[in-house]
Design a protein around this motif. Sequence first.
Motif, PDB file in Angstrom:
ATOM      1  N   ALA A 109       0.842  -1.199   0.000  1.00 59.98           N
ATOM      2  CA  ALA A 109       0.000   0.000   0.000  1.00 59.98           C
ATOM      3  C   ALA A 109       0.880   1.253   0.000  1.00 59.98           C
ATOM      4  N   VAL A 110       1.965   1.203   0.735  1.00 65.22           N
ATOM      5  CA  VAL A 110       2.939   2.293   0.727  1.00 65.22           C
ATOM      6  C   VAL A 110       4.262   1.658   0.311  1.00 65.22           C
ATOM      7  N   PRO A 111       4.931   2.174  -0.731  1.00 68.03           N
ATOM      8  CA  PRO A 111       6.157   1.540  -1.207  1.00 68.03           C
ATOM      9  C   PRO A 111       7.185   1.373  -0.097  1.00 68.03           C
ATOM     10  N   MET A 112       7.964   0.293  -0.185  1.00 67.28           N
ATOM     11  CA  MET A 112       9.043   0.087   0.777  1.00 67.28           C
ATOM     12  C   MET A 112      10.299   0.706   0.189  1.00 67.28           C
ATOM     13  N   LEU A 113      10.676   1.837   0.749  1.00 73.43           N
ATOM     14  CA  LEU A 113      11.782   2.596   0.190  1.00 73.43           C
ATOM     15  C   LEU A 113      13.121   2.019   0.629  1.00 73.43           C
ATOM     16  N   SER A 114      14.158   2.405  -0.074  1.00 72.70           N
ATOM     17  CA  SER A 114      15.492   2.031   0.378  1.00 72.70           C
ATOM     18  C   SER A 114      16.109   3.273   1.015  1.00 72.70           C
ATOM     19  N   LEU A 115      17.234   3.088   1.673  1.00 67.63           N
ATOM     20  CA  LEU A 115      17.831   4.204   2.388  1.00 67.63           C
ATOM     21  C   LEU A 115      19.069   4.725   1.675  1.00 67.63           C
ATOM     22  N   ALA A 116      19.286   6.023   1.809  1.00 65.21           N
ATOM     23  CA  ALA A 116      20.535   6.598   1.321  1.00 65.21           C
ATOM     24  C   ALA A 116      21.644   6.094   2.239  1.00 65.21           C
ATOM     25  N   ASN A 117      22.868   6.024   1.733  1.00 67.47           N
ATOM     26  CA  ASN A 117      23.972   5.494   2.527  1.00 67.47           C
ATOM     27  C   ASN A 117      24.962   6.568   2.949  1.00 67.47           C
ATOM     28  N   ALA A 118      25.510   6.396   4.148  1.00 63.21           N
ATOM     29  CA  ALA A 118      26.615   7.223   4.605  1.00 63.21           C
ATOM     30  C   ALA A 118      27.776   6.282   4.861  1.00 63.21           C
ATOM     31  N   PHE A 119      28.971   6.687   4.452  1.00 63.67           N
ATOM     32  CA  PHE A 119      30.132   5.833   4.691  1.00 63.67           C
ATOM     33  C   PHE A 119      31.112   6.484   5.663  1.00 63.67           C
ATOM     34  N   ALA A 120      31.151   7.796   5.637  1.00 63.41           N
ATOM     35  CA  ALA A 120      32.088   8.518   6.503  1.00 63.41           C
ATOM     36  C   ALA A 120      31.305   9.351   7.521  1.00 63.41           C
ATOM     37  N   ASP A 121      31.975   9.727   8.618  1.00 66.14           N
ATOM     38  CA  ASP A 121      31.338  10.570   9.629  1.00 66.14           C
ATOM     39  C   ASP A 121      30.778  11.845   9.005  1.00 66.14           C
ATOM     40  N   GLU A 122      31.538  12.339   8.051  1.00 63.90           N
ATOM     41  CA  GLU A 122      31.155  13.585   7.395  1.00 63.90           C
ATOM     42  C   GLU A 122      29.794  13.459   6.702  1.00 63.90           C
ATOM     43  N   ASP A 123      29.546  12.259   6.122  1.00 60.95           N
ATOM     44  CA  ASP A 123      28.253  12.050   5.448  1.00 60.95           C
ATOM     45  C   ASP A 123      27.114  12.167   6.454  1.00 60.95           C
ATOM     46  N   VAL A 124      27.398  11.786   7.703  1.00 62.78           N
ATOM     47  CA  VAL A 124      26.371  11.837   8.737  1.00 62.78           C
ATOM     48  C   VAL A 124      26.105  13.284   9.145  1.00 62.78           C
ATOM     49  N   THR A 125      27.189  14.052   9.344  1.00 60.20           N
ATOM     50  CA  THR A 125      26.976  15.452   9.704  1.00 60.20           C
ATOM     51  C   THR A 125      26.333  16.207   8.540  1.00 60.20           C
ATOM     52  N   ASP A 126      26.702  15.840   7.309  1.00 57.89           N
ATOM     53  CA  ASP A 126      26.061  16.446   6.135  1.00 57.89           C
ATOM     54  C   ASP A 126      24.568  16.173   6.148  1.00 57.89           C
ATOM     55  N   PHE A 127      24.228  14.920   6.477  1.00 62.15           N
ATOM     56  CA  PHE A 127      22.826  14.523   6.517  1.00 62.15           C
ATOM     57  C   PHE A 127      22.061  15.404   7.509  1.00 62.15           C
ATOM     58  N   LEU A 128      22.615  15.549   8.718  1.00 60.52           N
ATOM     59  CA  LEU A 128      21.937  16.365   9.727  1.00 60.52           C
ATOM     60  C   LEU A 128      21.846  17.819   9.277  1.00 60.52           C
ATOM     61  N   GLY A 129      22.895  18.295   8.618  1.00 62.67           N
ATOM     62  CA  GLY A 129      22.896  19.661   8.115  1.00 62.67           C
ATOM     63  C   GLY A 129      21.817  19.861   7.056  1.00 62.67           C
ATOM     64  N   ARG A 130      21.705  18.895   6.145  1.00 59.95           N
ATOM     65  CA  ARG A 130      20.687  18.976   5.095  1.00 59.95           C
ATOM     66  C   ARG A 130      19.301  19.016   5.699  1.00 59.95           C
ATOM     67  N   VAL A 131      19.081  18.150   6.709  1.00 61.82           N
ATOM     68  CA  VAL A 131      17.769  18.102   7.351  1.00 61.82           C
ATOM     69  C   VAL A 131      17.451  19.453   7.982  1.00 61.82           C
ATOM     70  N   ARG A 132      18.427  20.000   8.703  1.00 61.35           N
ATOM     71  CA  ARG A 132      18.195  21.288   9.360  1.00 61.35           C
ATOM     72  C   ARG A 132      17.909  22.384   8.348  1.00 61.35           C
ATOM     73  N   SER A 133      18.655  22.405   7.264  1.00 67.23           N
ATOM     74  CA  SER A 133      18.422  23.505   6.324  1.00 67.23           C
ATOM     75  C   SER A 133      17.110  23.304   5.584  1.00 67.23           C
ATOM     76  N   PHE A 134      16.764  22.050   5.316  1.00 74.73           N
ATOM     77  CA  PHE A 134      15.486  21.786   4.639  1.00 74.73           C
ATOM     78  C   PHE A 134      14.332  22.248   5.520  1.00 74.73           C
ATOM     79  N   LEU A 135      14.470  22.004   6.824  1.00 76.57           N
ATOM     80  CA  LEU A 135      13.386  22.343   7.756  1.00 76.57           C
ATOM     81  C   LEU A 135      13.527  23.761   8.302  1.00 76.57           C
ATOM     82  N   ARG A 136      14.630  24.427   7.922  1.00 74.76           N
ATOM     83  CA  ARG A 136      14.936  25.756   8.443  1.00 74.76           C
ATOM     84  C   ARG A 136      15.043  25.749   9.962  1.00 74.76           C
ATOM     85  N   LEU A 137      15.677  24.718  10.477  1.00 77.20           N
ATOM     86  CA  LEU A 137      15.879  24.645  11.921  1.00 77.20           C
ATOM     87  C   LEU A 137      17.199  25.309  12.246  1.00 77.20           C
TER      88      LEU A 137
END
Length: 724
Positions: A109-137
């Motif tokens: 009923a709702v597609p089962m999505l796959s996840l984006a991957n992070a390999f380095a610590d930096e990818d994780v901080t980038d992810f959090l940064g992207r989320v914050r800027s997308f949400l304007r937090l």
Amino acid sequence: MGLHFACQMSFLALPSFLFEIDMASLKAVPEMDAQEAADEHARLVVEIEGHDRRYYQDDAPSISDGDYDELRKRLGEIEERFPALKGVASPSSKVGAAPSERFTKVRHAVPMLSLANAFADEDVTDFLGRVRSFLRLPADAPLPVLAEPKIDGLSANLLYRGGKLAVGATRGDGTEGEDVTPNLKTIADIPEQLNGTDVPDTIEIRGEVYMAKDDFLALNTRQAAEGKQIFANPRNAAAGSLRQLDAGITAKRPLRFFAYGWGEASSLPAESQSDVVAAFARWGFVTNPLTRLCTSAEELLAHYRAIELERGALPYDIDGVVYKIDALDLQRRLGQVARSPRWAIAHKFPAEKATTVLIGIDVQVGRTGSLTPVAKLEPVTVGGVVVQNATLHNEDEIARRDVRIGDTVTVQRAGDVIPQILGPILEKRPSDAVPYVFPKTCPVCGSHAVREVNPRTGREDVVRRCTGGLICPAQAVERLKHFASRNAMDIDGLGDKQIETFYRDGLIARPADIFTLEARDARSLKKLKDREGWGATSVRNLFAAIDARRTVPLNRFLFALGIRHVGEITAKLLARHYKDVVTLQEAAVEAASREGRAWNDLVAIDGIGPIVADAVVEFFAEEHNRSAVEDLLEHVTTEELAGPVSADSTVAGKTVVFTGTLERITRDEAKAMAERLGAKVAGSVSSKTDLVVAGPGAGSKLKKASELNIEVISEDEWFTRVGA
DNA sequence: ACCCCTCGAGTTCT
DNA sequence: CTCGAGGGGT
């Protein structure tokens, strides 16, 4: 697998017949003889399966529901009169009583999505940064994130109605999986009945089916003792066990389940990921004990390292840690990109590496003439899989890494799937190893192979291409494969292998030949059905599959032509703009002169720039391409692209432009939201625009909108209109 | 003149 | 899945 042709293959000119199928009015069933019935049955089966696939997998039905029902009805009538035709091959067995040999497909009923991957610590901080800027937090606003181990098993979707397990399915391609309900019911961690006052009427529970390491070892010991198949790793064992046709076998396999998410839900027991998963545990599921709610990047990374340290000691295999934004309202606002949510990411452990010897380099020729070097490796196990081939991408890549034949090289499976060559181990290089010289001619047809110069950047293209074009048999075969492939013309039963042999034997040299195959076979002394590996039924099925594609949506047809830079999406853009091939061809021919409207029309399509437009113009400028298309059109009718069948929202199918500063949400959010509602978001205002959403500071776009008399609304009105 | 994202093309193994 | 190229926005 490289193509092996005799090098000097003459180009085959095949007779082309005019061919018309007798689609005269259908005979009443009782008058048919058994052969006719079998033929029509086969044809219907292929056609219905094609429609099913387009409906379920591609989400792009090409006929109306009524017409589809007619086909099913006709099939039913024939089967009633000739019961022998009711077989497992018939799609009617899905609704009928006969047990199917395979599993039934279930659409999630709702597609089962796959996840984006992070390999380095930096990818994780980038992810959090992207989320914050997308949400304007702001950087200091709290943002709880849930971290949990990523279990190396297979995901499953469990649909509960009224608290009772109704359907359990595998992930499949994310849209459609296989119904393995009886098998899932044998797993102790999966409750058949949910207990709790806050269990929703309907909820899809998602989680991972896996096998514990020691259970896996014990199973293999048992299998070996009984002389049965042993499994390469716990994940394969779990997958093999779950996909048993006999649930009795699955019951004997030690499968387990962790619940970690959900799909469709009539209601949810909480407003955060962590609380919902906690509710799952109350209802009777097992949830992973290493799950932890974190509030900073440092905390997430610390948890990652803690899990990594414990990895070997854990009773099950894991391949990383998943981070999910905890608040569900934020998850909703973040939405998804392509096929992964923007609110989650998988932080993978470093890929497993192995070393092996490079025994050779093959050069493959693609349909565009591209020469791709493929490394032939001494077989080696990496991450539970035996690897023998790995792509070396291109000439520059080989030079950059300086890999030579005879070298011992390091191999890893990137993103856990595609093997990659990292580089040579120089200490182990044989003294006689010489740098690899990339061929300057096509290994199949001998034509020059060149690196084109990009007109925009003036730089050389990375890929070297065979200039043989029409005379290169490898290109011809690859183009034919592409033409018949699933996302192009989708001719079932005409796979890569068949095309290779048909081409080699001179039966099919150009796309149009596919459609004259049956007529030529009827006159030929050497019948298809007498070929090795073929029988009357498979030939009948093939002809039926070909016949089913004598009418195709224009976008598929254009994609199938294999015009450079025109993939599935661009083909759709062209199909939407030009309603048939002839119109497009005339426009392309006219655009060649750059005078008149045709060129401007082409480049004005959002998503088509000068390079793509040029590729289209050049394609139709070639005499042989025009005649190939012309010949095809003798046998194939194109139909207009069906409009996007989307949600019944007020903006579905409309083209929307956002301009000015949006105050309640960001531009990206607005775009994601509009697309979720079935609208197309364009960047600039044109006559194709249906609606402009303007915030403060809107300038030229707003002016243009009023000139063109296009409706303009404010951001607030937009929210009212879409009911958010 | 850059930057980001989407699209195209090519690839591995079960 | 990954890489590079093309398109479009800043």
